[in-house]
Design an enzyme around this catalytic site. Structure first.
Site, PDB file in Angstrom:
ATOM      1  N   SER B 148      -0.668  -7.488  12.356  1.00 49.29           N
ATOM      2  CA  SER B 148      -1.053  -7.329  10.961  1.00 49.29           C
ATOM      3  C   SER B 148      -1.275  -8.706  10.328  1.00 49.29           C
ATOM      4  CB  SER B 148       0.029  -6.530  10.241  1.00 49.29           C
ATOM      5  OG  SER B 148      -0.439  -6.008   9.048  1.00 49.29           O
ATOM      6  N   ASP B 314      -4.468   3.480  14.211  1.00 45.05           N
ATOM      7  CA  ASP B 314      -4.348   2.499  13.126  1.00 45.05           C
ATOM      8  C   ASP B 314      -5.628   2.535  12.300  1.00 45.05           C
ATOM      9  OD1 ASP B 314      -4.132   0.290  11.492  1.00 45.05           O
ATOM     10  OD2 ASP B 314      -3.558  -1.106  13.083  1.00 45.05           O
ATOM     11  N   HIS B 347      -0.638   2.149  12.072  1.00 47.93           N
ATOM     12  CA  HIS B 347      -0.566   0.690  12.058  1.00 47.93           C
ATOM     13  C   HIS B 347       0.826   0.198  12.466  1.00 47.93           C
ATOM     14  CE1 HIS B 347      -1.430  -3.383  10.965  1.00 47.93           C
ATOM     15  NE2 HIS B 347      -0.532  -3.403  10.009  1.00 47.93           N
TER      16      HIS B 347
END
Lengths: 198, 369
Positions: B148, B314, B347
Site C-alpha cells: 500500500s 484488491d 487490499h
C-alpha cells in the site's frame, strides 16, 4: 533437461538477452542463465509455475502471452522462445508477429500433428490422438490450433516468416528439415523446432 | 508523558528540504529493528509501513500490546526470517508513533504543532528514512519492501536511490494515486474536519480530540480494505448478539458492530492530524508525473531486482495498477518479476495470513540472497 531445451540452448549465443514465453517451471531459463550468461526473463500463465520460478530466483512475470507480450518494447530482446505453446493461442499469427516485434529472432517449437503415431492413432482407433507430446483428451486439451511441421512450414511461407533454421526432433535425434525431406520429416518427427528471423 | 516517550528514536540534525519548500532539521525519527545486522552488513531489509501502520512490524507492539502489523510475514522463522535478516522500520514523518509529526511539540511555543506542521509527501518520507542507512552504517540494503503506501515508498526509494538496495518488493500499490483513492481519502479527512472537536487541528492543546471524526474515517477506510465477497462470507447478514432486528439504530448487524469496534480501537492509537497529513501525502504521490509522464524513466539503468505482488480481490490498488509498474519496469529493461495472488481478503491481504503470498516473498528473498 529434455533434448528440446538442449537444442534451443545451442541455438542461442552467450551473453544475449532472452525472453522465454510460457517458461513453465523455469528449467530452460535457469539453464540459459547459469550456463550461457543469458539475461533472461520469463512470461508464464500458471501461478504454480510462477511460484516455482520465483523459488529459483528467476525473474518471471505472471501473464498471458496473447495479452501481455504487448508490454514489452520493440526489439527489447535478442531472442524470444516459444516452446510448444503456439497451438494454444487464439491467434497464432498475431503472437508470432508480436514475438518478432519484441525480439529480432524467435525460436518456436511445435508438437508435430503429422507424426506417424498421431496419424495411425486417428486412422486405426478413430479417436483424437493422445501421444507423449499431446497428452490431453479432446475435451480438456488447451490446444486450439494443432498443426504439423508441414503446416507450419507452409504457414511461414504464406506469412513471409523467414525460417532461418528448421529442425526436426525424433527420439533424441535432431536433423535439419529442407525442401526435399519435408514430407519424410513430417512423418517421422515428434517435434519441429524453428528459428525465425525478422 | 506516556509509553511513546520510550520508543527508539534517532535525531536528524542536518536540514532536509521538503517538497513543499520548507526545510526541517533537528527532528526525531522513531524506529524499531528485528534480527541482527551481520558482519558484512548486507542482510538489512527496510520495511515501509502503510497509512495506519508504525515501526512495530513484528512481535508485540509495546504501545498497543497487539501483534505487529506484519507479524505473519516478519519474525524468527517467518517468511522474512529475522534469524537471517535484519529488518528495520521507521515511523514516517507526519506520523504519531514517535517521529516528527503534528503531535510533536514546537519548542518555540511549547505547544503541539498541529496543522502548522508542513504538508509532507511520500518523497519526503523516503528522503528522511534514507538517513537510517547512515545511522546503521549500511552501504546497501538487501531489500526494501512494503504494501500500500509502503509500496509507494519502495518505488520512490528505488527511484531516488537506485544503488542503495539489491532488491525491491512493492506490494498492492500504485505509481500514481487514482481519483477514486483521492476521493476516499478526502471522505476520511472531511469526517475528521467535520468533528467540532477538531478545531482546525488545535485540539492537541485542548481537552477533547476529534475521536468521532477519526473513527468514521477509519470505518469508511476499513470497508475499502476488504472485498465484497470477504465481507459477505465473514459477516453476511448475521445479527450482533440478538435474535431479531431491534428497529433502532443500534448495531443490529455484526458488520456494524465490527466497524464501530475498528473505529473506536483506532482512535486510541492514532492522531487525527496525522491521518490528514499521511492521506494527503498518498494523494500527492504521482511518480508518473514526477518523471514527466514516463514512469519507466524512473527506473532507467536500474540494477535492482524487482518483485511486484498484487491481489485478485484488491479493488483499492487493483492488479491493473500494479501491472502498470511492471510494464514501466519492462520498458526500462529492468529485472522484474510479478505475481497476482488469489485472495478474497481484499487490499488487506498483504497484512493477513495468505499462504501463497507469504510463500512467494520467502522464495524471492531466499533465492536472491
Amino acid at each position: 533437461m529434455k533434448k528440446e531445451f538442449q537444442i534451443i540452448s545451442e541455438l542461442i549465443e552467450v551473453n544475449k538477452r532472452v525472453l522465454d514465453v510460457g517458461c513453465g517451471d523455469g528449467t530452460l531459463m535457469k539453464h540459459l542463465h547459469d550456463n550461457k550468461n543469458i539475461d533472461i526473463r520469463g512470461l508464464e500463465i500458471s501461478k504454480d509455475n510462477v511460484q516455482k520460478c520465483i523459488a529459483k530466483g528467476l525473474p518471471v512475470i505472471e501473464g498471458n502471452a496473447e495479452k501481455d507480450l504487448e508490454q514489452f518494447p520493440d526489439s527489447s530482446f535478442d531472442y524470444v522462445i516459444l516452446s510448444q505453446t503456439l497451438q494454444a493461442f487464439y491467434n497464432p499469427e498475431k503472437v508470432i508477429n508480436n514475438l518478432l516485434r519484441v525480439a529480432n529472432k524467435a525460436i518456436v517449437t511445435i508438437p508435430n500433428f503429422g507424426y506417424w503415431k498421431v496419424r495411425i492413432h486417428l486412422l486405426l482407433k478413430g479417436t483424437m490422438p493422445i501421444t507423449k507430446n499431446l497428452p490431453n483428451e479432446w475435451f480438456n486439451t488447451p490446444n486450439l490450433h494443432m498443426c504439423s511441421i508441414k503446416d507450419f512450414v507452409n504457414f511461414s511461407k504464406q506469412k513471409k516468416f523467414n525460417l532461418f533454421r528448421s529442425l526436426a526432433l525424433h527420439q533424441e535425434k535432431v536433423s535439419e528439415i529442407n525442401k526435399s525431406n519435408l514430407n519424410l520429416k513430417n512423418f517421422f518427427s515428434e517435434l519441429g523446432i524453428f528459428l525465425i528471423e525478422k | 508523558m506516556n509509553k511513546i516517550d520510550k520508543v527508539k528514536t534517532f535525531v536528524i540534525e542536518k536540514p532536509i528540504k521538503l517538497d513543499c519548500g520548507k526545510t526541517i532539521s533537528n527532528f526525531p525519527v522513531a524506529y524499531e529493528t528485528y534480527g541482527k545486522l551481520n558482519d558484512k552488513r548486507d542482510n538489512a531489509i527496510l520495511a515501509f509501513h502503510a497509512l495506519s501502520g508504525d515501526q512495530f512490524v513484528a512481535g508485540i507492539n509495546p504501545i498497543t500490546n497487539k501483534s505487529g502489523w506484519w507479524s505473519y510475514l516478519v519474525g524468527p522463522n517467518k517468511p522474512v526470517d529475522t534469524n537471517k535478516f535484519f529488518v528495520i522500520c521507521a515511523n514516517v514523518i507526519g506520523g504519531c508513533m514517535g517521529s516528527y509529526g503534528p503531535s510533536s511539540i514546537d519548542e518555540k511555543t511549547n505547544k503541539k504543532i498541529g496543522t502548522n506542521f508542513p504538508v509532507i509527501t511520500i518523497n519526503d518520507m523516503v528522503n528522511v528514512q534514507y538517513n537510517l542507512l547512515d545511522f546503521f552504517k549500511i552501504d546497501k540494503l538487501y531489500s526494501v519492501m512494503g504494501g500500500s503506501m509502503g509500496g509507494m515508498q519502495v518505488l520512490q526509494f528505488v527511484a531516488n536511490f537506485p544503488n542503495k538496495t539489491r532488491t525491491a518488493i512493492p506490494i498492492a500499490c500504485t505509481a500514481s494515486h487514482s481519483a477514486q483513492n483521492i476521493a476516499l481519502n478526502e471522505l476520511g479527512r472531511q469526517a475528521i474536519m467535520a468533528d467540532a472537536n477538531w478545531k482546525r487541528g488545535d485540539y492537541l492543546n485542548l481537552e477533547n480530540s476529534p475521536d468521532k471524526g477519526l473513527s468514521v474515517a477509519r470505518m469508511a477506510a476499513h470497508i475499502t480494505y476488504l472485498s465484497k465477497k470477504g465481507l459477505q462470507e465473514k459477516f453476511g447478514r448475521k445479527l450482533q448478539e440478538r435474535d431479531d432486528l431491534k428497529f433502532s439504530f443500534d448495531a443490529d448487524f455484526q458488520i456494524e458492530s465490527y466497524l464501530r469496534h475498528q473505529g473506536s480501537a483506532f482512535v486510541d492509537r492514532f492522531d487525527a492530524n496525522s491521518y490528514l497529513y499521511i492521506t494527503r501525502a498518498m494523494d500527492y504521490f504521482d511518480l508518473v508525473k514526477e518523471y514527466n509522464g514516463n514512469l519507466s524513466s524512473a527506473f532507467k539503468g536500474n540494477k535492482v531486482k524487482f518483485f511486484i505482488i498484487s491481489f485478485t480481490s484488491d479493488w483499492l490498488y487493483p492488479t491493473s495498477e500494479n501491472k502498470e509498474i511492471v510494464i514501466a519496469l519492462n520498458a526500462a529493461g529492468a529485472d522484474v518479476g510479478f505475481i497476482e495472488i488469489i485472495s478474497d481478503k481484499g487490499h488487506d491481504s498483504f497484512l493477513l495470513e495468505v499462504p501463497e503470498f507469504l510463500k512467494s516473498i520467502k522464495s524471492f528473498l531466499e533465492a536472491n540472497y
